[in-house]
Design an enzyme around this catalytic site. Structure first.
Site, PDB file in Angstrom:
ATOM      1  CB  SER A  17     -51.983  17.792 -23.765  1.00 18.09           C
ATOM      2  OG  SER A  17     -53.165  17.730 -23.464  1.00 18.09           O
ATOM      3  CD  GLU A 154     -59.636  12.320 -36.117  1.00 17.40           C
ATOM      4  OE1 GLU A 154     -60.037  12.207 -34.898  1.00 17.40           O
ATOM      5  OE2 GLU A 154     -59.416  10.936 -36.600  1.00 17.40           O
ATOM      6  CD  GLN A 196     -36.065   3.490 -30.701  1.00 19.73           C
ATOM      7  OE1 GLN A 196     -35.754   2.493 -31.515  1.00 19.73           O
ATOM      8  NE2 GLN A 196     -35.441   3.430 -29.605  1.00 19.73           N
ATOM      9  N   GLY A 357     -69.121  33.247 -20.468  1.00 22.57           N
ATOM     10  CA  GLY A 357     -69.954  32.217 -21.034  1.00 22.57           C
ATOM     11  C   GLY A 357     -71.402  32.825 -21.471  1.00 22.57           C
ATOM     12  CB  CYS A 384     -68.013  38.533 -21.943  1.00 28.14           C
ATOM     13  SG  CYS A 384     -69.060  38.843 -23.809  1.00 28.14           S
ATOM     14  CD  GLU A 408     -76.739  33.871 -23.052  1.00 29.12           C
ATOM     15  OE1 GLU A 408     -76.694  34.959 -22.361  1.00 29.12           O
ATOM     16  OE2 GLU A 408     -75.892  33.201 -23.210  1.00 29.12           O
ATOM     17  CG  HIS A 511     -63.957  38.089 -24.185  1.00 26.76           C
ATOM     18  ND1 HIS A 511     -63.880  37.310 -23.933  1.00 26.76           N
ATOM     19  CD2 HIS A 511     -65.327  38.223 -25.387  1.00 26.76           C
ATOM     20  CE1 HIS A 511     -65.471  36.779 -24.097  1.00 26.76           C
ATOM     21  NE2 HIS A 511     -65.869  37.341 -25.004  1.00 26.76           N
ATOM     22  CD  GLU A 513     -60.627  37.660 -22.553  1.00 25.40           C
ATOM     23  OE1 GLU A 513     -61.378  38.733 -21.832  1.00 25.40           O
ATOM     24  OE2 GLU A 513     -61.729  36.558 -22.700  1.00 25.40           O
TER      25      GLU A 513
HETATM   26  N1  GLN Z   1     -73.954  34.063 -23.405  1.00 21.64           N
HETATM   27  C1  GLN Z   1     -73.042  36.496 -23.170  1.00 21.64           C
HETATM   28  C2  GLN Z   1     -73.856  36.532 -24.303  1.00 21.64           C
HETATM   29  O1  GLN Z   1     -73.616  35.792 -25.648  1.00 21.64           O
HETATM   30  C3  GLN Z   1     -71.763  36.650 -22.820  1.00 21.64           C
HETATM   31  C4  GLN Z   1     -70.846  36.116 -23.712  1.00 21.64           C
HETATM   32  C5  GLN Z   1     -69.685  35.283 -23.725  1.00 21.64           C
HETATM   33  O2  GLN Z   1     -69.187  35.792 -22.092  1.00 21.64           O
HETATM   34  N2  GLN Z   1     -68.372  35.851 -24.044  1.00 21.64           N
HETATM   35  O3  GLN Z   1     -73.983  37.850 -25.130  1.00 21.64           O
END
Ligand code: GLN
Length: 540
Positions: A17, A154, A196, A357, A384, A408, A511, A513
């Site tokens: 980190s 590793e 060092q 998520g 998402c 899901e 996404h 981002e």
């Molecule tokens: N779990 C959801 C899917 O698989 C959304 C995935 C996510 O948010 N990256 O579609």
């Protein structure tokens, strides 16, 4: 004249980190500013093939490249700093190296031979480190960051590969080692001993670092740098300090001021020339330093860890800077949200982001946040899983489908407004099998999304999901006011939903981002932040 590709290896010592990823990204930026063609790659010593199967609590966000590789979050820094796209070749793990070697062994490529860490694993590491081009275009510099800390069991094969490459490449290779200089409060002293020791350990593996970057919370004076230089066999100009700075984006200019890039060029024997002005970077920093107003944005998610939503955080802040505001992010744990406290938790927020998520945990809180934002006309950006929760909330509370869900979370739901994608039904393996990477999305003219993107017909964005909007419900949603304004032209998959009657209420299956960079913040984040500012900013 085209020069040979040069290789820079970045290792870390003492503790993790320290910001090796930021230093690697900064160095990439500085060399790019000098007109060199650069790529930055990350080698991680863990055995997973990629971090896609890792819990974000273990390893932070999983960053997805345009070509669909699930990678380490440091690749996000590389892309945000340099704007240079990474690919699956930029993220390598011990698992991938071993898999290649073992597959070859099974094929019979080494018939008769004993397969060993040295030379077979180290040769494969070397082969991957020694990239020379990206899509046929020759590279001037390949920066290789090795994850973990030297001394880890590793990482030993990676160190051995670097040692050999140093020998093979001579001046065409440079080793940068990042260490820590702690400040002991009781003694009121900065301590160089860990550095060092770390360098000794590296030397013990046969690697003499050319450049040391010392992470420190206090300024290091010349006497201390001199001491480190003489103990560690490096030139004084090659002892660079990486002090705590108000923003990670200050790091490249700080490194440039101390001559990190110039020192590397001198080591290699390339004329140093003029220091690049990096005008647009400085203009960005000026804006960042000058931002005086604050805008408060809630991030509703289940991972109470800064790194878990790294790219979303950075995308929000970057967009804010271009609008002259500091974005204050309030992480709001979706698991703790209830009908009784949602108003209180979101009070004073100018906008809400509902995070991506997987799985059941915390989704009811995300649905409540979506409902609160929709019914209070609070700017809301669902990404998402966040978009999927917006859809479920709308189905339950506007379409009157009380049991609407994602298959899901509830495979038996009669109203699977979010459903498994057809192509995913036969998938049994977990690693690298989602719908990953860039796909096109056609925008509906006149929509918020269309305007945010500047009126373009179609965009390409990165994905990571198995479930999708169920097109059987499309008309019902459209009639009731949630419109599907972005659609994949080949698969007819809904990519963007929005509620045009609200100020800013939009969800993306992709996404955005992952595509925000310092010099080019993502248009959807820009548009969202503008809406948040309209809703409420506070003079700092
Ligand atoms: N779990 C959801 C899917 O698989 C959304 C995935 C996510 O948010 N990256 O579609």
């Amino acid at each position: 004249m085209q020069m040979n590709t040069k290789y820079i290896f970045i290792t870390g010592g003492v503790v993790s980190s320290l910001g090796k990823g930021i230093v690697s990204a900064s160095l990439g930026k500085l060399l790019q500013a000098r007109g060199f063609k650069v790529t930055i790659q990350k080698f991680d010593p863990y055995i997973n093939i990629d971090p896609g199967t890792l819990n974000p609590y273990e390893h932070g966000e999983c960053y997805v490249t345009a070509d669909g590789m699930e990678t380490d979050l440091d690749l996000g820094h590389y892309e945000r700093f340099t704007g240079i796209r990474t690919t699956r070749d930029n993220s390598i793990t011990t698992g991938r190296i071993y898999k290649t070697v073992i597959d070859r062994e099974r094929r019979g490529d080494y018939l008769g031979k004993t397969i060993q860490v040295v030379p077979h694993i180290t040769d494969e590491i070397k082969r991957k480190m020694l990239r020379q081009d990206v899509e046929g275009e020759l590279l001037d510099f390949v920066i290789t960051e090795v994850g973990g800390t030297i001394g880890d069991i590793e990482s030993a094969p990676f160190m051995e590969a670097i040692r050999q490459l140093r020998w093979d490449l001579g001046r065409d290779a440079v080793c940068v080692h990042l260490t820590y200089v702690p400040y002991l409060k009781a003694a009121e002293e900065l301590k160089t001993k860990p550095t060092q020791h770390s360098v000794k350990e590296l030397q013990g593996m046969g690697i003499q670092p050319d450049i040391l970057v010392l992470r420190t919370e206090r300024h290091l004076d010349d006497a201390l740098r001199m001491k480190v230089a003489s103990f560690c066999n490096v030139d004084l100009e090659c002892v660079i300090q990486s002090e705590d700075l108000p923003s990670i984006y200050e790091v490249p200019v700080n490194m440039q001021r101390q001559g990190l890039d110039a020192a590397i060029l001198r080591k290699i024997g390339i004329p140093v020339g003029e220091t690049p002005a990096m005008k647009s970077w400085h203009a960005f920093l000026e804006k960042q330093r000058g931002a005086s107003r604050e805008v408060h944005v809630a991030m509703v998610g289940k991972y109470d860890l800064q790194d878990a939503y790294k790219s979303i955080r950075e995308s929000l802040s970057l967009a804010g800077i271009y609008e002259d505001v500091k974005v204050k992010i309030h992480f709001t744990n979706s698991e703790g949200l209830t009908r009784g406290n949602v108003a209180g938790r979101l009070a004073g927020m100018a906008g809400v982001v509902i995070c991506p998520g997987f799985g059941q945990r915390g989704i009811e809180g995300k649905i409540l946040a979506a409902e609160y934002a929709r019914t209070h006309d609070l700017p809301c950006f669902g990404i998402c899983l966040g978009m999927q929760m917006m859809v479920i909330e709308f189905a339950r509370n506007v379409l009157g489908l009380a049991d609407a869900d994602s298959s899901e979370m509830n495979p038996a739901t009669p109203h699977n407004v979010i459903d498994i994608m057809e192509e995913q039904k036969s998938v049994t393996q977990k690693g690298g099998t989602m719908r990953l990477g860039e796909y096109p999305c056609v925008l509906r003219p006149g929509s918020l999304a269309f305007k945010a993107y500047g009126g373009v017909e179609s965009v390409r964005e990165r994905h990571r999901h198995r479930y999708e909007f169920n097109n059987r419900y499309r008309e019902d949603f459209e009639h009731a006011g949630m419109e599907c304004v972005g659609v994949n032209p080949d698969a007819d998959l809904v990519e963007i939903v929005e509620i045009p009657s609200l100020r800013w209420y939009l969800g993306t299956q992709f996404h955005p981002e992952y595509a925000s960079t310092v010099l080019h913040p993502h248009p959807l984040f820009m548009s969202f932040i503008k809406a948040c500012i309209g809703h409420g900013t506070i003079e700092a």
